[in-house]
Design a protein around this motif. Structure first.
Motif, short mmCIF file in Angstrom:
data_model
loop_
_atom_site.label_atom_id
_atom_site.label_comp_id
_atom_site.label_asym_id
_atom_site.label_seq_id
_atom_site.Cartn_x
_atom_site.Cartn_y
_atom_site.Cartn_z
N CYS A 229 14.54 23.86 2.90
CA CYS A 229 14.01 24.60 1.75
C CYS A 229 12.51 24.79 1.94
O CYS A 229 11.83 23.88 2.41
CB CYS A 229 14.28 23.86 0.45
SG CYS A 229 16.01 23.41 0.19
N ASP A 231 8.76 26.07 0.12
CA ASP A 231 8.03 26.37 -1.12
C ASP A 231 6.58 25.95 -0.93
O ASP A 231 6.22 25.31 0.06
CB ASP A 231 8.65 25.66 -2.32
CG ASP A 231 8.39 26.42 -3.62
OD1 ASP A 231 7.50 27.30 -3.64
OD2 ASP A 231 9.07 26.15 -4.61
N ASP A 321 12.51 30.58 -3.16
CA ASP A 321 12.59 31.23 -4.47
C ASP A 321 12.23 32.70 -4.33
O ASP A 321 12.02 33.21 -3.23
CB ASP A 321 11.70 30.52 -5.49
CG ASP A 321 10.23 30.51 -5.08
OD1 ASP A 321 9.84 31.31 -4.20
OD2 ASP A 321 9.46 29.70 -5.63
N PRO A 333 17.47 33.79 -4.40
CA PRO A 333 18.51 34.06 -5.41
C PRO A 333 18.52 35.53 -5.83
O PRO A 333 17.56 36.27 -5.62
CB PRO A 333 18.12 33.14 -6.57
CG PRO A 333 16.66 32.90 -6.40
CD PRO A 333 16.40 32.91 -4.93
N GLU A 335 19.05 36.65 -9.19
CA GLU A 335 18.41 36.76 -10.49
C GLU A 335 18.79 38.09 -11.15
O GLU A 335 19.65 38.81 -10.67
CB GLU A 335 16.89 36.60 -10.38
CG GLU A 335 16.47 35.18 -9.99
CD GLU A 335 14.99 34.93 -10.17
OE1 GLU A 335 14.22 35.91 -10.22
OE2 GLU A 335 14.62 33.76 -10.27
N ASP A 347 23.45 31.82 -7.48
CA ASP A 347 22.10 31.44 -7.92
C ASP A 347 22.06 29.99 -8.38
O ASP A 347 21.09 29.26 -8.11
CB ASP A 347 21.64 32.36 -9.04
CG ASP A 347 21.18 33.72 -8.53
OD1 ASP A 347 21.26 33.93 -7.31
OD2 ASP A 347 20.76 34.55 -9.35
N ASN A 348 23.10 29.55 -9.07
CA ASN A 348 23.14 28.17 -9.54
C ASN A 348 23.20 27.19 -8.36
O ASN A 348 22.49 26.17 -8.34
CB ASN A 348 24.34 27.98 -10.46
CG ASN A 348 24.39 26.58 -11.05
OD1 ASN A 348 23.41 26.10 -11.63
ND2 ASN A 348 25.52 25.91 -10.91
N GLN A 350 22.25 27.83 -5.27
CA GLN A 350 21.03 27.94 -4.49
C GLN A 350 19.88 27.18 -5.15
O GLN A 350 19.08 26.52 -4.48
CB GLN A 350 20.67 29.43 -4.32
CG GLN A 350 19.73 29.72 -3.17
CD GLN A 350 18.28 29.85 -3.64
OE1 GLN A 350 17.97 29.59 -4.79
NE2 GLN A 350 17.40 30.21 -2.72
N LYS A 351 19.81 27.28 -6.48
CA LYS A 351 18.76 26.55 -7.20
C LYS A 351 18.96 25.04 -7.09
O LYS A 351 17.99 24.28 -6.95
CB LYS A 351 18.76 26.97 -8.66
CG LYS A 351 17.68 26.31 -9.49
CD LYS A 351 17.72 26.78 -10.94
CE LYS A 351 16.64 26.09 -11.77
NZ LYS A 351 16.67 26.54 -13.18
N THR A 352 20.21 24.59 -7.14
CA THR A 352 20.49 23.16 -7.01
C THR A 352 20.07 22.63 -5.65
O THR A 352 19.43 21.58 -5.55
CB THR A 352 21.98 22.88 -7.25
OG1 THR A 352 22.34 23.35 -8.56
CG2 THR A 352 22.29 21.41 -7.14
N ARG A 354 17.95 24.08 -3.59
CA ARG A 354 16.50 24.26 -3.41
C ARG A 354 15.70 23.23 -4.21
O ARG A 354 14.49 23.07 -4.01
CB ARG A 354 16.11 25.67 -3.85
CG ARG A 354 14.80 26.16 -3.28
CD ARG A 354 14.48 27.57 -3.74
NE ARG A 354 14.08 27.61 -5.14
CZ ARG A 354 14.73 28.26 -6.10
NH1 ARG A 354 15.84 28.93 -5.80
NH2 ARG A 354 14.30 28.25 -7.34
N GLY A 355 16.34 22.52 -5.12
CA GLY A 355 15.64 21.48 -5.88
C GLY A 355 15.13 20.35 -5.01
O GLY A 355 14.31 19.55 -5.47
#
Length: 454
Positions: A229, A231, A321, A333, A335, A347-348, A350-352, A354-355
């Motif tokens: 990931c 960021d 992101d 994602p 979005e 998206d859900n 991917q967000k999990t 990417r956390g």
């Protein structure tokens, strides 16, 4: 009377009254005699009282029939034995606060309170500290001169770790370590340089068995052949001297420096790029980094191809992101307001996944709080210091050092307890690029289709 009061001088007798010096000497002698008599009288009274108390104590007690005199003597003997180390106590207890000569002297103690004290002050166990100290000692050894005895390597390492962990300034943090401001600056600079020299492979791109572990962890989350990931985070600083303040002012109107990292599911840092002003966009940071050059030239992702739906092949990518453009090796994602269920599900997931990068920043900055707070820094050495704490971050994860989630909370000026600001700015809007079409978008669609089919 004249004969009695006369003074014999060289065989003769002189009559008359005493002189002033003679009267003073006689008065002093009388006072000394009276003082000694008073002391003897007082000592006699004290001895009499002690004898009376001993007689009362020696009397047999009623009721349970306990011998109070014997009990008192036993208690006194036990206390004396403990005080004279007749009963060797292995370690102090948790309710005893041991403070000897400051933070550094307390860290050098060897007992069961040291582990917790090390974790509080240096964020690691004594064992890990000794390993780091032994590795850095050849680089930090100083020669004894005629002017002073140099600081020992473990003392230098401990001070640098303490400054990074506590976030204290040089003027505040030097008191408990016995290091002056100039020596403190030198210690941090030397430890930073030696960490980069002694651990050149602590921030490597995963290869071999390590790479297989990383790919397996992301595959379990629904992202096959994912390498990590990506960021950015802002390191808050005071307004830099001799520089344009607007360049370092981010969109929250705070002065900061940008740091871009890539992490895996175990929160290890595998790539870092730091040093550009806070006003630089995440996408610009990506284009300026070596990561972009290596990925575009095909040197970054070299694993075998993985087949996805729609006959899509991939040999590696990162999760990011919407501050990054969708590309052949960065998956962002969807979005949007009106999403298809498959897109929302993607998206859900991917967000999990990417956390992991947010948790990595939380652990990194929570432990090394100097990079969590606004502080005055040397812009020339700040990037190297942040890379050094990333190396320590990986060492502690490899050493199994746990993280205390309470470090992510602090009490504000208003007395309200809130989570700390990790410096992660969510993008205001998605990055749209003309190149984000065709092959660059089909990878995301193929991953979403694969998740829906599963």
């Amino acid at each position: 009377m004249e004969e009695a009061s006369g003074m014999v001088i060289v065989g003769g007798v002189r009559g008359g009254a005493l002189t002033t010096d003679e009267r003073t000497a006689i008065a002093a002698a009388v006072n000394v005699i009276l003082y000694h008599c008073e002391v003897e009288r007082t000592v006699g009274k004290m001895k009499a009282v002690v004898r009376a108390r001993r007689k009362v104590t020696a009397l047999p007690s009623s009721g349970e029939g306990l011998d109070l005199g014997g009990v008192s003597d036993a208690v006194l003997q036990v206390c004396y034995a403990m005080g004279s180390d007749a009963f060797r106590r292995a370690t102090p207890r948790w309710w005893m606060k041991r403070r000897t000569g400051g933070t550094w002297e307390d860290l050098r103690q060897c007992d069961d309170t040291t582990d917790e004290y090390f974790r509080d002050k240096l964020r690691m166990s004594p064992r890990v500290f000794r390993e780091i100290g032994e590795t850095l000692s050849p680089y930090l050894q100083r020669r004894v001169t005629f002017y002073r005895v140099p600081l020992q390597p473990d003392h230098i390492v401990a001070y640098a770790l303490y400054r990074w962990a506590s976030g204290e300034t040089y003027d505040i943090g030097t008191c408990s370590f016995g290091i002056g401001r100039a020596s403190g600056i030198t210690a941090v600079r030397d430890v930073t340089a030696t960490l980069l020299a002694a651990y050149p492979d602590k921030i490597p791109w995963p290869t071999g068995l390590q790479k297989a572990v990383v790919l397996r962890a992301f595959a379990d989350k629904g992202f096959p052949d994912c390498h990590g990931c990506i960021d950015c985070t802002h390191i808050y600083i005071d307004k830099p001297a001799n520089a344009n303040g607007e360049d370092y002012c981010d969109r929250k109107r705070r002065f900061s420096v940008q740091a871009q990292v890539v992490v895996d599911m175990n929160l290890r840092v595998y790539d870092i790029f730091v040093g550009y002003p806070g006003s630089v966009h995440d996408m610009r940071m990506l284009h300026l980094s070596c990561l972009w050059e290596r990925a575009e030239s095909g040197q970054l992702f070299t694993s075998p191809h993985v087949m996805l739906p729609f006959a899509v092949r991939t040999n590696g990518y990162l999760l990011g992101d919407n501050g990054y453009p969708q590309s052949e090796w960065i998956v962002v994602p969807y979005e949007g307001l009106a999403q298809h269920p498959t897109e929302a599900w993607f998206d859900n997931k991917q967000k999990t996944a990417r956390g992991a990068v947010e948790r990595a920043f939380g652990r990194l900055k929570g432990m090394w709080r100097l990079f969590l707070r606004t502080h005055k820094c040397n812009m020339d050495t700040l990037p190297q210091q942040f890379i050094a704490v990333c190396i320590l971050h990986n060492i502690l994860i490899g050493g199994g050092i746990p993280f205390d989630d309470n470090l992510l909370w602090e009490v504000g000026p208003d007395g309200v307890r809130r989570r700390v600001d990790l410096g992660m700015h969510a993008p205001l809007r998605s990055v749209c690029m003309e190149s984000s079409t065709g092959d660059t978008l089909i990878l995301r669609d193929a991953l979403a289709e694969r998740m829906g089919a599963q």
